[in-house]
Enzyme design. Structure first.
Site, PDB file in Angstrom:
ATOM      1  N   ILE A  17       0.829  -1.203   0.000  1.00 29.85           N
ATOM      2  CA  ILE A  17       0.000   0.000   0.000  1.00 29.85           C
ATOM      3  C   ILE A  17       0.863   1.252   0.000  1.00 29.85           C
ATOM      4  O   ILE A  17       0.566   2.229  -0.696  1.00 29.85           O
ATOM      5  CB  ILE A  17      -0.952  -0.013   1.214  1.00 29.85           C
ATOM      6  CG1 ILE A  17      -2.006  -1.111   1.060  1.00 29.85           C
ATOM      7  CG2 ILE A  17      -1.626   1.349   1.403  1.00 29.85           C
ATOM      8  CD1 ILE A  17      -2.854  -1.331   2.295  1.00 29.85           C
ATOM      9  N   ASP A  59      14.011   3.215  10.665  1.00 30.64           N
ATOM     10  CA  ASP A  59      13.034   2.404  11.384  1.00 30.64           C
ATOM     11  C   ASP A  59      12.116   3.342  12.162  1.00 30.64           C
ATOM     12  O   ASP A  59      12.576   4.108  13.013  1.00 30.64           O
ATOM     13  CB  ASP A  59      13.785   1.463  12.337  1.00 30.64           C
ATOM     14  CG  ASP A  59      12.879   0.549  13.142  1.00 30.64           C
ATOM     15  OD1 ASP A  59      11.663   0.790  13.192  1.00 30.64           O
ATOM     16  OD2 ASP A  59      13.408  -0.406  13.743  1.00 30.64           O
ATOM     17  N   VAL A  60      10.817   3.302  11.891  1.00 31.32           N
ATOM     18  CA  VAL A  60       9.895   4.244  12.536  1.00 31.32           C
ATOM     19  C   VAL A  60       9.776   4.026  14.036  1.00 31.32           C
ATOM     20  O   VAL A  60       9.287   4.906  14.752  1.00 31.32           O
ATOM     21  CB  VAL A  60       8.479   4.174  11.908  1.00 31.32           C
ATOM     22  CG1 VAL A  60       8.515   4.639  10.471  1.00 31.32           C
ATOM     23  CG2 VAL A  60       7.877   2.792  12.051  1.00 31.32           C
ATOM     24  N   ASN A  86       2.233   4.879   7.304  1.00 31.23           N
ATOM     25  CA  ASN A  86       1.838   3.636   6.649  1.00 31.23           C
ATOM     26  C   ASN A  86       2.634   2.436   7.133  1.00 31.23           C
ATOM     27  O   ASN A  86       2.165   1.303   7.027  1.00 31.23           O
ATOM     28  CB  ASN A  86       1.992   3.786   5.135  1.00 31.23           C
ATOM     29  CG  ASN A  86       1.686   2.494   4.416  1.00 31.23           C
ATOM     30  OD1 ASN A  86       0.528   2.117   4.260  1.00 31.23           O
ATOM     31  ND2 ASN A  86       2.726   1.784   3.993  1.00 31.23           N
ATOM     32  N   TYR A 151      -2.263  -8.015  16.325  1.00 28.88           N
ATOM     33  CA  TYR A 151      -2.327  -7.093  15.186  1.00 28.88           C
ATOM     34  C   TYR A 151      -3.637  -6.310  15.207  1.00 28.88           C
ATOM     35  O   TYR A 151      -3.647  -5.080  15.045  1.00 28.88           O
ATOM     36  CB  TYR A 151      -2.187  -7.866  13.883  1.00 28.88           C
ATOM     37  CG  TYR A 151      -2.415  -7.048  12.643  1.00 28.88           C
ATOM     38  CD1 TYR A 151      -1.474  -6.113  12.219  1.00 28.88           C
ATOM     39  CD2 TYR A 151      -3.580  -7.196  11.885  1.00 28.88           C
ATOM     40  CE1 TYR A 151      -1.686  -5.348  11.084  1.00 28.88           C
ATOM     41  CE2 TYR A 151      -3.798  -6.439  10.750  1.00 28.88           C
ATOM     42  CZ  TYR A 151      -2.839  -5.521  10.347  1.00 28.88           C
ATOM     43  OH  TYR A 151      -3.063  -4.766   9.211  1.00 28.88           O
ATOM     44  N   LYS A 155      -4.420  -2.094  15.459  1.00 29.97           N
ATOM     45  CA  LYS A 155      -5.203  -1.316  14.498  1.00 29.97           C
ATOM     46  C   LYS A 155      -6.425  -0.685  15.160  1.00 29.97           C
ATOM     47  O   LYS A 155      -6.848   0.412  14.781  1.00 29.97           O
ATOM     48  CB  LYS A 155      -5.590  -2.187  13.306  1.00 29.97           C
ATOM     49  CG  LYS A 155      -4.392  -2.605  12.455  1.00 29.97           C
ATOM     50  CD  LYS A 155      -3.570  -1.415  11.992  1.00 29.97           C
ATOM     51  CE  LYS A 155      -2.422  -1.800  11.091  1.00 29.97           C
ATOM     52  NZ  LYS A 155      -1.642  -0.619  10.617  1.00 29.97           N
ATOM     53  N   THR A 186      -1.090  -7.426  -1.010  1.00 33.51           N
ATOM     54  CA  THR A 186       0.262  -6.917  -0.846  1.00 33.51           C
ATOM     55  C   THR A 186       1.209  -8.058  -0.480  1.00 33.51           C
ATOM     56  O   THR A 186       0.756  -9.139  -0.072  1.00 33.51           O
ATOM     57  CB  THR A 186       0.302  -5.880   0.283  1.00 33.51           C
ATOM     58  OG1 THR A 186      -0.056  -6.539   1.518  1.00 33.51           O
ATOM     59  CG2 THR A 186      -0.658  -4.725   0.010  1.00 33.51           C
TER      60      THR A 186
END
Length: 255
Positions: A17, A59-60, A86, A151, A155, A186
């Protein structure tokens, strides 16, 4: 050119994405800074979109990497109009009791702490530009998902963060929204599917859950993201927007 001359930082912008959004933003006239972990993928992306744009390896979940990324954006472009958070990971595919501390911490650090860090260090620049924040969430944050508890939890947290951030930053003229895909074909989704006990049935399921009849590529998400970052969405904030082919309605398509 809905995003002409807008400067957008896209984390996780070299695959899936994120890559689709990067390409769409460039096509819409934006100047894009792409942040990713793999130097090879960054090079390929910049080669594709051109040297007017910026590739940043980092790396975020590491504050020093995010600080460096924001500094590089300002040094090259002189401003920051939008941050698209993202970057994210989806593994492991297992119930909560089987999730290790290491797996839990990595999901939290990438999927949530990354948003904390980009907001912390990008806020003053977005305040100056009256810019936007866009988070890539997931429909599972609303409806849950079998064997994907950790996960899904991250979210769900992204969805709550989006609304709270929109409230906090409205006074600064900063809009905050998120997009909620269901399934998008993806590389990350394919890895998840192949982790399942019967992958072939999973791929069939991924087609059938969308009322519109197919599991899309990232371009359908990217089109929505271009809109949300554009002035056409200037009065939209605090929205967790499903881009899901109707999957949230809970009905599988008739075949």
């Amino acid at each position: 050119m809905d995003l002409k001359d807008k400067v957008i930082l896209v984390t996780g912008g070299t695959a899936g994405i994120g890559k689709a959004c990067t390409l769409a933003y460039v096509q819409a006239g934006a100047l894009v800074a792409v942040m990713g972990l793999e130097q090879e993928y960054l090079k390929d992306t910049i080669d594709e979109i051109g040297a007017d744009h910026l590739g940043i390896c980092g790396d975020v979940s590491r504050e020093e990497d995010v600080v460096s990324a924001i500094d590089k954006v300002i040094a090259k472009f002189g401003k920051l109009d939008a941050i698209h958070n993202n970057a994210g990971i989806a593994s492991p595919a297992k119930p909560l009791h089987s999730t290790t501390d290491q797996e839990w911490d990595k999901l939290i650090n990438v999927n949530l702490k990354g948003i904390l860090l980009t907001t912390r260090h990008g806020y003053t620049h977005l305040q100056a530009s009256k810019g936007c924040i866009l988070n890539t969430s997931s429909l599972v944050g609303n409806i849950g998902q079998e064997n994907h508890a950790a996960y899904s939890a991250t979210k769900g947290a992204v969805n709550a963060l989006t609304k709270s951030m929109a409230i906090d930053y409205a006074k600064d003229g900063i809009r905050v929204n998120s997009v909620l895909p269901a399934a998008v074909m993806t590389p990350m989704l394919k890895v998840w599917a192949w982790e399942q006990p019967e992958p072939e049935q999973v791929f069939e399921f991924l087609e059938d859950i969308h009322l519109l009849g197919y599991c899309p590529e990232g371009d359908v998400i990217a089109d929505a993201c271009v809109f949300l970052l554009s002035d056409k969405a200037r009065f939209i904030t605090g929205v967790n927007l499903p881009v899901s082919g109707g999957a949230e309605l809970g009905y599988r398509r008739n075949v």
